[in-house]
Motif scaffolding. Structure first.
Motif, short mmCIF file in Angstrom:
data_model
loop_
_atom_site.label_atom_id
_atom_site.label_comp_id
_atom_site.label_asym_id
_atom_site.label_seq_id
_atom_site.Cartn_x
_atom_site.Cartn_y
_atom_site.Cartn_z
N ALA A 148 1.00 -1.26 -0.01
CA ALA A 148 -0.14 -0.03 0.04
C ALA A 148 1.10 1.27 -0.03
CB ALA A 148 -0.80 -0.05 0.98
N THR B 190 -0.25 5.52 -0.21
CA THR B 190 -1.32 6.31 -0.54
C THR B 190 -0.77 7.70 -1.02
OG1 THR B 190 -1.44 6.91 1.83
CG2 THR B 190 -3.03 5.28 1.32
N ARG C 170 0.65 10.47 -3.52
CA ARG C 170 0.61 10.89 -4.70
C ARG C 170 1.65 11.86 -5.17
NH1 ARG C 170 -3.73 14.01 -6.09
NH2 ARG C 170 -4.26 12.93 -8.12
N GLY D 275 -10.18 1.59 -4.64
CA GLY D 275 -8.86 2.18 -4.58
C GLY D 275 -8.28 2.85 -5.69
N HIS E 79 -3.02 1.98 -4.27
CA HIS E 79 -3.25 2.58 -2.75
C HIS E 79 -3.49 1.62 -1.71
CE1 HIS E 79 -5.31 6.03 -0.93
NE2 HIS E 79 -6.11 5.41 -0.49
N ASN E 80 -4.23 0.43 -2.15
CA ASN E 80 -4.49 -0.55 -0.97
C ASN E 80 -3.50 -1.46 -1.08
OD1 ASN E 80 -6.84 0.90 -0.17
ND2 ASN E 80 -7.88 -0.08 -1.93
#
Length: 133
Positions: free
Chosen positions: A23, A25, A27, A61, A119-120
């Motif tokens: 994972a 998250t 950006r 996600g 993301h996940n």
């Protein structure tokens, strides 16, 4: 110097792949990124990116595509929204393809690196297809 008005074509087909599972998250180009494809000495034209889930249930996600430019940094290039799915004998897993054709083709300069993250913490294979100049 006169402009180059002669069309050029890729010389050698290329394909790159990477397995995402950690994972991330972020950006902003930080965190766990997986290298998919590196630009050749004369550049690489990427015309297709395919994202396929390879594990079990996938939750909503994102899979993010980044480019690392030599001496410049890593930047977000594209995102793919992942829809929730539970693969089975009658339901295929998540699968999405981005086409970068014509003027929208992604041109990687020499030594630029196409990277991806999820993301996940779910497993995806990211494929990049194109050609080296």
């Amino acid at each position: 110097m006169p402009p180059n008005i002669a069309p050029i074509f890729t010389l050698t087909p290329v394909i790159g792949a990477g397995l995402l599972s950690s994972a991330n998250t972020n950006r902003d180009g930080t965190g766990d990124l997986v290298s998919i494809l590196t630009g050749s000495a004369n550049g690489t034209r990427v015309t297709r990116i395919r994202i396929i889930s390879t594990g079990g249930t996938v939750t909503a996600g994102m899979v993010r595509i980044f480019i690392t430019l030599p001496s410049s940094g890593t930047y977000l290039y594209d995102e793919c929204a992942i829809s929730a799915v539970t693969p089975s004998g009658s339901e295929q897993g998540f699968d999405s393809t981005f086409e970068y054709i014509g003027e929208k083709a992604l041109i990687l300069p020499a030594n630029a690196i196409l990277k991806a993250s999820t993301h996940n913490a779910e497993t995806f294979v990211v494929w990049a297809e194109g050609g080296d100049y």
